[in-house]
Design an enzyme around this catalytic site. Sequence first.
Site, mmCIF file in Angstrom:
data_model
loop_
_atom_site.group_PDB
_atom_site.id
_atom_site.type_symbol
_atom_site.label_atom_id
_atom_site.label_comp_id
_atom_site.label_asym_id
_atom_site.label_seq_id
_atom_site.Cartn_x
_atom_site.Cartn_y
_atom_site.Cartn_z
ATOM 1 N N ASP A 41 0.870 -1.161 0.000
ATOM 2 C CA ASP A 41 0.000 0.000 0.000
ATOM 3 C C ASP A 41 0.920 1.228 0.000
ATOM 4 O O ASP A 41 2.128 1.098 0.237
ATOM 5 C CB ASP A 41 -0.860 -0.071 1.279
ATOM 6 N N ASP A 43 -0.255 5.084 1.049
ATOM 7 C CA ASP A 43 -0.554 6.048 2.115
ATOM 8 C C ASP A 43 -0.520 5.404 3.489
ATOM 9 O O ASP A 43 -1.211 4.426 3.743
ATOM 10 C CB ASP A 43 -1.933 6.679 1.876
#
Length: 291
Positions: A41, A43
């Site tokens: 991922d 963020d």
Amino acid sequence: LCPQVPELGKATVRIRQPERVREIIQALREQGVAKLQVISDFDMTLSRFGCNGRRCPTSHNILDTSRVISEDGKKKLKDLLHYYYPIEIDPNRTLEEKRPLMVEWWTKAHELLVQQKIHKSDIAQIVRESEAMLRDGFKEFLDQLHKNNIPLFIFSAGVGDILEEIIRQANVFYPNVNVVSNYMAFSDEEVLTHFKGPLIHTYNKNNSVLQGTGYFQQLSTRTSIILLGDSMGDLTMADGVPSVENILKIGFLNDKVEERRKKYLDSYDIVLESDETMDVVNGILRYLLAE
């Protein structure tokens, strides 16, 4: 736990099944670098959650709070965040309940951004002026992967144009980095007109939005995976990999640690609580890459 990876002894590390984790790390090492890929991922996973007691911005926040957004636009985007974010992280709601609400949130936010007539040429400056920060140790992490030709797949529900710019400005956007995210589409005058589909939100990061990319098929020999995420939705990011032999799931538990700990420990092999570094990941990589 694993003397070869002293970083696993850090106070921020929690592991429910140490024996199992040791076995996975061993298996990853035995399979060798040629079989390894990293799926992450962006963020709050590759980027920091906070710094000096203040929240760091996500790729959406960077845009939402930038000078190219009107005051009215900023207020509306903030209202959406305050309404939907608690739903996103609510441990008591099911994914079935959350999914349509996430689609609703992202769709409304993207529509608001389109109304702002954002120029493509503004993006680099927006990122430069932002408080975006990658985790401590990010450079070693990305350098190591690049040097050893290990593919890094970034699967993000954020804004692809912004996160690519963050990586570019950090001078680590290497050819082994591949990003799937929400990208902007611009007119001939380079003004934002819409976001390209399919919409990626926190809880559909799986094969359903990868159809047609064929990314994992090209990497079918890469059957060893290190998965990095910070939400329950990130756990499905490797679903498109044709035949996973070994997968090590590392979760960053950034927020509401006490109430979410159990869920994270049940789902991730290694949980890093309020840890703003890539230390543990780098330690594991160093061991896997050691001669």
